[in-house]
Design a protein around this motif. Sequence first.
Motif, short mmCIF file in Angstrom:
data_model
loop_
_atom_site.label_atom_id
_atom_site.label_comp_id
_atom_site.label_asym_id
_atom_site.label_seq_id
_atom_site.Cartn_x
_atom_site.Cartn_y
_atom_site.Cartn_z
N ASN A 30 0.85 -1.18 0.00
CA ASN A 30 0.00 0.00 0.00
C ASN A 30 0.89 1.24 0.00
O ASN A 30 1.79 1.36 0.84
CB ASN A 30 -0.91 -0.02 1.22
CG ASN A 30 -1.80 1.20 1.29
OD1 ASN A 30 -1.44 2.21 1.88
ND2 ASN A 30 -2.97 1.11 0.67
N LEU A 31 0.63 2.15 -0.93
CA LEU A 31 1.47 3.34 -1.07
C LEU A 31 1.50 4.16 0.22
O LEU A 31 2.56 4.57 0.69
CB LEU A 31 0.98 4.21 -2.23
CG LEU A 31 1.68 5.57 -2.40
CD1 LEU A 31 3.14 5.38 -2.76
CD2 LEU A 31 0.96 6.40 -3.46
N PHE A 32 0.33 4.39 0.79
CA PHE A 32 0.24 5.22 1.98
C PHE A 32 0.96 4.60 3.16
O PHE A 32 1.80 5.22 3.81
CB PHE A 32 -1.25 5.44 2.32
CG PHE A 32 -1.47 6.12 3.63
CD1 PHE A 32 -1.20 7.47 3.79
CD2 PHE A 32 -1.95 5.41 4.72
CE1 PHE A 32 -1.40 8.10 5.01
CE2 PHE A 32 -2.16 6.03 5.94
CZ PHE A 32 -1.89 7.37 6.09
N GLU A 33 0.67 3.34 3.46
CA GLU A 33 1.29 2.67 4.61
C GLU A 33 2.79 2.54 4.43
O GLU A 33 3.56 2.72 5.38
CB GLU A 33 0.65 1.29 4.81
CG GLU A 33 -0.80 1.31 5.24
CD GLU A 33 -0.99 1.87 6.64
OE1 GLU A 33 -0.01 1.88 7.41
OE2 GLU A 33 -2.13 2.27 6.97
N SER A 34 3.22 2.22 3.23
CA SER A 34 4.66 2.09 2.97
C SER A 34 5.38 3.42 3.12
O SER A 34 6.53 3.47 3.57
CB SER A 34 4.90 1.52 1.57
OG SER A 34 4.31 0.25 1.43
N THR A 35 4.70 4.49 2.73
CA THR A 35 5.32 5.81 2.82
C THR A 35 5.47 6.26 4.26
O THR A 35 6.55 6.69 4.68
CB THR A 35 4.49 6.85 2.04
OG1 THR A 35 4.42 6.46 0.67
CG2 THR A 35 5.12 8.22 2.14
N ILE A 36 4.39 6.16 5.04
CA ILE A 36 4.47 6.70 6.40
C ILE A 36 5.26 5.80 7.34
O ILE A 36 5.91 6.28 8.28
CB ILE A 36 3.06 6.96 6.98
CG1 ILE A 36 2.27 5.65 7.16
CG2 ILE A 36 2.29 7.94 6.10
CD1 ILE A 36 0.98 5.82 7.93
N ARG A 37 5.26 4.49 7.09
CA ARG A 37 5.92 3.58 8.03
C ARG A 37 7.34 3.21 7.60
O ARG A 37 8.24 3.18 8.44
CB ARG A 37 5.06 2.32 8.21
CG ARG A 37 3.68 2.61 8.78
CD ARG A 37 2.90 1.36 9.09
NE ARG A 37 3.53 0.59 10.17
CZ ARG A 37 3.02 -0.54 10.65
NH1 ARG A 37 1.90 -1.04 10.14
NH2 ARG A 37 3.62 -1.18 11.64
N ILE A 38 7.54 2.94 6.32
CA ILE A 38 8.87 2.53 5.87
C ILE A 38 9.70 3.74 5.45
O ILE A 38 10.76 4.01 6.04
CB ILE A 38 8.77 1.52 4.72
CG1 ILE A 38 7.96 0.30 5.15
CG2 ILE A 38 10.17 1.09 4.29
CD1 ILE A 38 7.73 -0.72 4.05
N LEU A 39 9.21 4.47 4.46
CA LEU A 39 9.96 5.64 4.00
C LEU A 39 10.11 6.67 5.12
O LEU A 39 11.21 7.18 5.39
CB LEU A 39 9.26 6.27 2.79
CG LEU A 39 9.92 7.53 2.20
CD1 LEU A 39 11.35 7.25 1.80
CD2 LEU A 39 9.11 8.04 1.02
#
Length: 261
Positions: free
Chosen positions: A170-179
């Motif tokens: 998921n773009l949103f979850e990956s952005t806020i949690r990983i990136l």
Amino acid sequence: MLGHRHADTEPTGLRKWKQLSRLQRSLALFTLILLFICGMASYPTVAKHLRVAKRLQKLLYVYPIFTYIIKFCEILHFIVDSCLLNSAETSRIEAVREAFRHAWKGYRDYAWGRDELRPISRSYSEWFGLGLTLIDALDTMWILGLKQEFEEARRWVATELTFNKNVDVNLFESTIRILGGLLSTYHLTGDSLFLDKAKDIGSRLMPAFNTQSKIPYSDVNIGKGTAHPPRWTSDSTVAEVTSIQLEFRELSRLTQEPQYQ
């Protein structure tokens, strides 16, 4: 004779007191008063009554030394309050550390390197298979000063974390949690490992923006470089895609590569 008899009957302590010079008597009185005030100031409930000292303003013209006593008392009261506050603050900080250690031990024992811990069954679940909990906790461990736990997690990021996977994220979850997790850890530590990993995942998320409307897709396959809208609808969630600008703009600022923003 009378005078001589009176002198003989005076207490020894009083006679010695009178033999002191004016300066010595003043210093002795000041010391006694100071010790008394120090004792009172050690107890916050009693120290409140020191406000009565303001009523001694009339005496300041006669005894200027009271000015210094009152000022010293105010400073001492502030120091005592600060010490008590720092002690309570230290206890709260340590309580937070212990709570984190407790939760982290469960993750370390039963879900190390996995996305999520299932504490009741003492197992784990995977969403993307990218160690979401571990990456999410890096900056928290650094802020809490848990250096041993942080170094162990860093080794996992350096040796085990790879984004070269055929998996939809998921773009949103990956952005806020990983990136976001990697960028914040880089800011705190200055360790280029986290910036390199952030650039890797950021680049792999970029296919989500290859849309006609420029509103990014919600899901990206970070291994294949393809993206698509959510399976339950044809549209992306605007609330999600507009809240990821912080991480992508910061990635551009740090790498000096404008395509991310």
